[in-house]
Design a protein around this motif. Structure first.
Motif, PDB file in Angstrom:
ATOM      1  N   SER A 141      15.158  27.586   1.062  1.00  0.00           N
ATOM      2  CA  SER A 141      16.010  26.777   0.346  1.00  0.00           C
ATOM      3  C   SER A 141      15.244  26.009  -0.603  1.00  0.00           C
ATOM      4  N   SER A 142      16.260  25.372  -1.569  1.00  0.00           N
ATOM      5  CA  SER A 142      15.579  24.476  -2.733  1.00  0.00           C
ATOM      6  C   SER A 142      15.290  23.136  -2.212  1.00  0.00           C
ATOM      7  N   MET A 143      15.748  22.928  -0.965  1.00  0.00           N
ATOM      8  CA  MET A 143      15.196  21.373  -0.438  1.00  0.00           C
ATOM      9  C   MET A 143      14.134  21.407   0.663  1.00  0.00           C
ATOM     10  N   ALA A 144      13.310  22.468   0.657  1.00  0.00           N
ATOM     11  CA  ALA A 144      12.242  22.406   1.599  1.00  0.00           C
ATOM     12  C   ALA A 144      11.348  21.220   1.521  1.00  0.00           C
ATOM     13  N   ASP A 145      11.215  20.546   0.811  1.00  0.00           N
ATOM     14  CA  ASP A 145      10.197  19.470   0.568  1.00  0.00           C
ATOM     15  C   ASP A 145      10.937  18.348   1.147  1.00  0.00           C
ATOM     16  N   ASN A 146      12.093  18.391   1.181  1.00  0.00           N
ATOM     17  CA  ASN A 146      13.096  17.197   2.170  1.00  0.00           C
ATOM     18  C   ASN A 146      13.122  17.322   3.373  1.00  0.00           C
ATOM     19  N   ILE A 147      12.857  18.453   4.361  1.00  0.00           N
ATOM     20  CA  ILE A 147      13.429  18.889   5.469  1.00  0.00           C
ATOM     21  C   ILE A 147      12.111  18.998   6.476  1.00  0.00           C
ATOM     22  N   THR A 148      12.352  18.355   7.638  1.00  0.00           N
ATOM     23  CA  THR A 148      11.265  18.548   8.639  1.00  0.00           C
ATOM     24  C   THR A 148      11.946  18.974   9.928  1.00  0.00           C
ATOM     25  N   VAL A 149      11.637  20.229  10.473  1.00  0.00           N
ATOM     26  CA  VAL A 149      12.081  20.553  11.749  1.00  0.00           C
ATOM     27  C   VAL A 149      11.034  20.469  12.655  1.00  0.00           C
ATOM     28  N   THR A 150      11.299  19.908  13.887  1.00  0.00           N
ATOM     29  CA  THR A 150      10.316  19.373  14.903  1.00  0.00           C
ATOM     30  C   THR A 150      11.020  19.539  16.035  1.00  0.00           C
ATOM     31  N   VAL A 151       9.942  20.079  17.127  1.00  0.00           N
ATOM     32  CA  VAL A 151      10.471  20.202  18.552  1.00  0.00           C
ATOM     33  C   VAL A 151      10.143  18.864  19.234  1.00  0.00           C
ATOM     34  N   VAL A 152      10.968  18.231  19.871  1.00  0.00           N
ATOM     35  CA  VAL A 152      10.933  16.816  20.425  1.00  0.00           C
ATOM     36  C   VAL A 152      11.629  17.076  21.695  1.00  0.00           C
ATOM     37  N   PRO A 153      10.996  16.204  22.779  1.00  0.00           N
ATOM     38  CA  PRO A 153      11.286  16.276  24.163  1.00  0.00           C
ATOM     39  C   PRO A 153      12.969  16.477  24.315  1.00  0.00           C
ATOM     40  N   GLN A 154      13.598  16.012  23.668  1.00  0.00           N
ATOM     41  CA  GLN A 154      15.137  16.152  23.641  1.00  0.00           C
ATOM     42  C   GLN A 154      15.672  17.564  23.160  1.00  0.00           C
ATOM     43  N   GLY A 155      14.837  18.220  22.409  1.00  0.00           N
ATOM     44  CA  GLY A 155      15.375  19.329  21.818  1.00  0.00           C
ATOM     45  C   GLY A 155      14.385  19.693  20.297  1.00  0.00           C
ATOM     46  N   ILE A 156      15.318  19.956  19.625  1.00  0.00           N
ATOM     47  CA  ILE A 156      14.810  20.057  18.076  1.00  0.00           C
ATOM     48  C   ILE A 156      15.506  19.377  17.178  1.00  0.00           C
ATOM     49  N   ARG A 157      14.548  18.572  16.543  1.00  0.00           N
ATOM     50  CA  ARG A 157      15.239  17.753  15.363  1.00  0.00           C
ATOM     51  C   ARG A 157      15.049  18.281  13.989  1.00  0.00           C
ATOM     52  N   ILE A 158      16.356  18.399  13.125  1.00  0.00           N
ATOM     53  CA  ILE A 158      16.444  18.746  11.751  1.00  0.00           C
ATOM     54  C   ILE A 158      16.748  17.352  11.022  1.00  0.00           C
TER      55      ILE A 158
END
Length: 306
Positions: A141-158
């Motif tokens: 996407s054109s917003m790749a620099d604005n997004i973080t996908v992280t695996v956290v204890p509760q699941g996945i945070r976007i």
């Protein structure tokens, strides 16, 4: 002097046909060239689909680096959480098959929505596979620099935030920018094939409004609700989002600068089963974890008896 009339003899020799062929050596050279090109394209293909960790393992294996059990082999399927087939689709090994997988044929491995088996993703291995698929959509996407996908204890945070160059919404309003809408729509085909519940929260920076009727609370809530609506248009099921929250400027992303652009963000949390049960218990929905709680009536009755 007298000349005798001697017969003139002309001797003709047959010339052999020249062989204009060049032999078969060129075929061997061409075969070697074709094999080298095929090997080159295979390497380029593998490097394109492999993540950074897999690339490091490949380099270590080619160098002959050793670990405690011998050479590191990135192609050893028994030690890998995922399998890459020759058609470019991501298959999921038995250890990361989601819980309660769906039997729908259109959502089996190798489908057009990312190759994920439909079901509940709860373990760290399952969440890692899902996060990798989501991150591939993000990077395209054109917003790749604005997004973080992280695996956290509760699941996945976007986490999707503004920066000085790109805003998700027009400043001071809930009017969504087209490229942000396109991003949310592109996440839908993956999110619709999982049964995990989701929560969405909207956040603003600390810049206040001049009036008192419309504040950062209303703004963050409207933005979060609009993000949920667009995700549903992309394929997310209506009952999949169980909570939408406007957080105003109460939880800044950049604590040292509460007015920073990155504090204006939308967060989507894909919940594990245990996290969903905990959330439902916190908001009053009956579940096993809520049975251990004590109601106000019980506390008053206990105080009266004492």
């Amino acid at each position: 002097m007298l000349h005798k009339n001697e017969p003139i003899i002309i001797k003709r020799q047959k010339r052999g046909k020249r062989n204009h062929g060049h032999g078969g050596a060129w075929k061997v050279a061409f075969a070697d060239f074709t094999l080298a090109m095929m090997a080159l394209f295979m390497v380029l293909w593998i490097m394109q689909i492999a993540d950074q960790k897999e690339r490091t393992m490949i380099v270590q294996y080619l160098r002959g680096d050793m670990n405690q059990t011998g050479p590191i082999n990135p192609f050893e399927l028994s030690q890998s959480s995922s399998i890459i087939d020759l058609e470019g689709n991501m298959s999921i090994a038995p250890s990361v098959v989601p819980s309660n997988p769906s039997n729908r044929a259109e959502n089996t491995v190798g489908n057009e929505d990312g190759g994920l088996i439909s079901g509940q993703f709860d373990t760290k291995e399952q969440l890692t596979v899902l996060a990798r698929q989501l991150n591939r959509v993000v990077q395209n996407s054109s917003m790749a620099d604005n997004i973080t996908v992280t695996v956290v204890p509760q699941g996945i945070r976007i986490l999707i935030h503004d920066n000085v160059d790109q805003f998700m919404f027009t400043r001071g309003s809930a009017q969504m920018q087209p490229y942000f809408e396109e991003l949310l729509l592109s996440l839908g085909p993956i999110l619709k094939n999982i049964t995990n519940s989701m929560v969405i929260s909207g956040h603003t920076d600390s810049t206040p409004y001049a009036g008192s009727l419309f504040t950062n609370w209303e703004l963050s809530s409207q933005r979060a609700l609009l993000a949920r609506r667009v995700l549903e248009r992309g394929g997310v099921k209506r009952d999949q989002v169980i909570q939408v929250t406007g957080m105003a400027d109460q939880i800044p992303y950049i604590i040292t600068d509460t007015a920073a652009a990155a504090n204006r963000r939308i967060e989507a949390l894909i919940l594990t089963s245990s996290a969903e049960q905990l959330l439902r218990g916190m908001i009053g929905a009956p579940n096993e974890s809520a049975k251990n709680g004590i109601s106000i009536d019980e506390i008053m009755q206990k105080n009266a008896t004492n």
